[in-house]
Design a protein around this motif. Structure first.
Motif, mmCIF file in Angstrom:
data_model
loop_
_atom_site.group_PDB
_atom_site.id
_atom_site.type_symbol
_atom_site.label_atom_id
_atom_site.label_comp_id
_atom_site.label_asym_id
_atom_site.label_seq_id
_atom_site.Cartn_x
_atom_site.Cartn_y
_atom_site.Cartn_z
ATOM 1 N N UNK A 99 13.309 1.610 -2.876
ATOM 2 C CA UNK A 99 14.443 0.404 -2.916
ATOM 3 C C UNK A 99 14.370 -0.064 -2.236
ATOM 4 N N UNK A 100 14.201 0.037 -0.604
ATOM 5 C CA UNK A 100 13.837 -0.703 0.182
ATOM 6 C C UNK A 100 12.952 -1.530 0.362
ATOM 7 N N UNK A 101 12.057 -1.027 -0.671
ATOM 8 C CA UNK A 101 10.371 -2.031 -0.565
ATOM 9 C C UNK A 101 10.237 -2.630 -1.530
ATOM 10 N N UNK A 102 10.878 -2.542 -2.308
ATOM 11 C CA UNK A 102 11.932 -3.805 -3.283
ATOM 12 C C UNK A 102 12.350 -5.000 -2.808
ATOM 13 N N UNK A 103 13.937 -4.780 -2.323
ATOM 14 C CA UNK A 103 14.606 -5.314 -2.369
ATOM 15 C C UNK A 103 13.706 -6.244 -0.660
ATOM 16 N N UNK A 104 12.596 -5.600 -0.536
ATOM 17 C CA UNK A 104 12.214 -6.125 0.579
ATOM 18 C C UNK A 104 10.530 -7.331 -0.072
ATOM 19 N N UNK A 105 11.000 -7.143 -1.342
ATOM 20 C CA UNK A 105 9.719 -8.246 -2.232
ATOM 21 C C UNK A 105 8.518 -7.214 -2.257
ATOM 22 N N UNK A 106 8.348 -6.258 -2.244
ATOM 23 C CA UNK A 106 6.982 -6.052 -2.350
ATOM 24 C C UNK A 106 7.095 -5.986 -4.375
ATOM 25 N N UNK A 107 6.149 -6.140 -4.961
ATOM 26 C CA UNK A 107 5.761 -6.520 -5.762
ATOM 27 C C UNK A 107 5.279 -5.284 -7.058
ATOM 28 N N UNK A 108 6.190 -4.651 -7.081
ATOM 29 C CA UNK A 108 5.706 -4.022 -8.121
ATOM 30 C C UNK A 108 5.095 -3.653 -9.388
ATOM 31 N N UNK A 109 5.627 -4.184 -10.564
ATOM 32 C CA UNK A 109 4.750 -4.629 -11.713
ATOM 33 C C UNK A 109 3.846 -4.954 -11.449
ATOM 34 N N UNK A 116 0.741 -1.086 0.076
ATOM 35 C CA UNK A 116 0.012 -0.171 0.071
ATOM 36 C C UNK A 116 0.948 1.352 -0.152
ATOM 37 N N UNK A 117 2.070 1.430 0.804
ATOM 38 C CA UNK A 117 3.379 2.526 0.366
ATOM 39 C C UNK A 117 3.485 2.229 -0.251
ATOM 40 N N UNK A 118 4.175 1.432 -1.052
ATOM 41 C CA UNK A 118 4.628 1.232 -3.115
ATOM 42 C C UNK A 118 3.416 2.815 -3.840
ATOM 43 N N UNK A 119 1.672 1.603 -3.508
ATOM 44 C CA UNK A 119 1.094 2.408 -3.959
ATOM 45 C C UNK A 119 0.513 3.568 -3.920
ATOM 46 N N UNK A 120 0.884 4.202 -2.856
ATOM 47 C CA UNK A 120 0.113 5.357 -2.479
ATOM 48 C C UNK A 120 1.236 6.618 -3.429
ATOM 49 N N UNK A 121 2.399 6.463 -3.141
ATOM 50 C CA UNK A 121 3.516 6.879 -3.348
ATOM 51 C C UNK A 121 4.173 6.307 -4.621
ATOM 52 N N UNK A 122 3.977 5.671 -5.622
ATOM 53 C CA UNK A 122 3.535 6.074 -6.497
ATOM 54 C C UNK A 122 2.199 6.409 -7.464
ATOM 55 N N UNK A 123 1.188 6.325 -7.092
ATOM 56 C CA UNK A 123 -0.083 7.413 -7.878
ATOM 57 C C UNK A 123 0.780 9.000 -7.339
ATOM 58 N N UNK A 124 1.334 9.404 -6.010
ATOM 59 C CA UNK A 124 0.911 10.432 -6.016
ATOM 60 C C UNK A 124 2.551 11.456 -7.093
ATOM 61 N N UNK A 184 -2.252 -3.323 -12.103
ATOM 62 C CA UNK A 184 -3.261 -3.028 -11.400
ATOM 63 C C UNK A 184 -3.484 -1.686 -11.338
ATOM 64 N N UNK A 185 -2.367 -0.362 -11.683
ATOM 65 C CA UNK A 185 -3.253 0.522 -11.242
ATOM 66 C C UNK A 185 -3.570 1.137 -12.862
ATOM 67 N N UNK A 186 -2.320 0.672 -13.527
ATOM 68 C CA UNK A 186 -3.032 1.845 -14.741
ATOM 69 C C UNK A 186 -2.798 1.318 -15.824
ATOM 70 N N UNK A 187 -3.383 -0.475 -16.466
ATOM 71 C CA UNK A 187 -3.261 -2.016 -17.812
ATOM 72 C C UNK A 187 -5.292 -1.929 -16.998
#
Ligand code: 5GP
Ligand code: MN
Length: 353
Positions: free
Chosen positions: A200-210, A175-183, A215-218
């Motif tokens: 970077x830290x959230x990606x390394x921690x395993x968040x699936x950004x793809x 959810x944190x990655x989602x909010x930062x990405x949209x703003x 989900x956000x844009x397609x």
């Protein structure tokens, strides 16, 4: 981030320890950052053994449905759907987190309940000029991409996380990655060194950004692209002052089946034109017109929103409203209002700034 210091973090831990009924509130017409930060905090509190409610003025747009899974159905109280539920959640709370807004009036119908509430209040926000007096504890940082990013840095400073993003619960991190990405409009604006560190830290921690991007844009409706074509081809107007504006009236919204969130991001697009300094998108919404403003560096969208559109926001991304009939008699008058007021803005206000 001066508000993230050990005494504020200690106080936050104490408030969380003591709460029996935490509530999370965010601004009206919640966007990705409002929902991302709220859902993230919900999951974090849950991992600490607290079941929070999220109270909204109105429902979030459907493109954010993935943030709130079926298990959260009873967590979210929407004033526009069940006013008593929303107000009683606030009235019964002893700790209210206010995310992604700087003053109670930004919650619209929840304002009075927040004002009379005796609960402790914690602010987590990245807008200019927060009303700090309304809060017992304020985390306010304008030099950050989003409320979601700010919340991330707060959580990283909590003893249970201790700087290790892997200790942030997975649903919270997503959810944190989602909010930062949209703003940041997917890293197009308001990106700071701290923003990239967070990503970077959230990606390394395993968040699936793809997955999040998909989900956000397609997942939009066909109508969204069709109305975009119509807006850019037939409705976009450019003025001599370098202003681009579009007025989307109710009739056109209905003709294309436009729903909340369908026009997300459109206001940015005219800024791609070299001579455009500021872009406005006006949407008719009942007896008011909602205004979104974006500007290039050197032009203050926030100032224009404050002076001419009953609003505010960030330096280059702001919003406001026009009321009918107070500001304009009807939607057909919106174009003339914009032309006159943005001309004044560039010829008088900006020079006096
Ligand atoms: P958007 O155009 O995405 O709706 O809003 C852009 C920014 O302007 C957001 O940061 C939002 O908080 C702010 N904003 C939008 N509408 C209003 C408003 O009516 N009043 C104030 N003060 N800020 C607004
Ligand atoms: Mn925000």
């Amino acid at each position: 981030m001066t508000d993230i210091n050990s005494s504020n973090i200690q106080m936050l831990c104490r408030l969380i320890e003591e709460t029996a009924a935490p509530v999370i509130v965010t601004h009206m017409k919640p966007d990705g950052d409002a929902m991302g930060s709220s859902v993230a905090l919900y999951h974090f509190l849950r991992a600490m053994g607290h079941e929070a409610r999220i109270v909204l003025n109105d429902r979030f747009p459907s493109y954010l449905n993935f943030l709130a899974d079926a298990g959260m159905k009873d967590v979210i109280a929407v004033y526009g759907e069940k006013p008593e539920d929303a107000i009683s959640a606030i009235d019964g709370s002893d700790l209210i987190f206010c995310l992604d807004f700087n003053a109670f009036h930004r919650t619209d119908t929840l304002e009075d309940a927040l004002k009379r509430s005796r609960a402790r209040k914690v602010l987590v926000d990245h807008h200019l000029n927060p009303d700090r007096e309304q809060f017992d504890l304020s985390f306010s940082e304008t030099e950050t991409s989003s409320a979601s990013e700010l919340l991330y840095h707060i959580l990283m400073a909590m003893p249970s996380v201790a700087g290790d993003a892997c200790r942030i619960p997975a649903a919270c991190a997503e959810a944190l990655m989602t909010g930062m990405t949209t703003d940041t409009n997917n890293f197009a604006n308001s990106v700071y060194p701290s923003t990239l560190k967070m990503a970077s830290s959230l990606l390394a921690a395993g968040v699936d950004r793809d997955r999040i991007l998909n989900l956000l844009y397609n997942q939009y409706s066909e109508n969204r692209l069709r109305v975009l074509g119509h807006m850019m081809k037939d409705l976009l107007t450019l003025t001599e002052d370098g202003v681009a504006y579009i007025v989307l009236d109710k009739k056109t919204q209905e003709a294309y089946g436009v729903s909340e969130g369908d026009t997300e991001g459109f206001v940015n697009m005219p800024l791609s034109i070299g001579k455009v300094r500021m872009s406005l998108l006006l949407k008719e919404d009942g007896d008011r017109v909602r205004v979104s403003i974006r500007s290039k560096k050197g032009t203050s969208a926030n100032r224009c929103a404050r002076l001419h559109f009953n609003g505010g926001g960030h330096e280059n991304a702001a919003g406001g409203r026009l009321d009918m009939p107070q500001d304009i008699a009807c939607i057909a008058e919106a174009a003339a209002y914009i032309e006159r007021h943005t001309h004044d803005f560039f010829t008088k206000d900006e020079k006096n700034a």
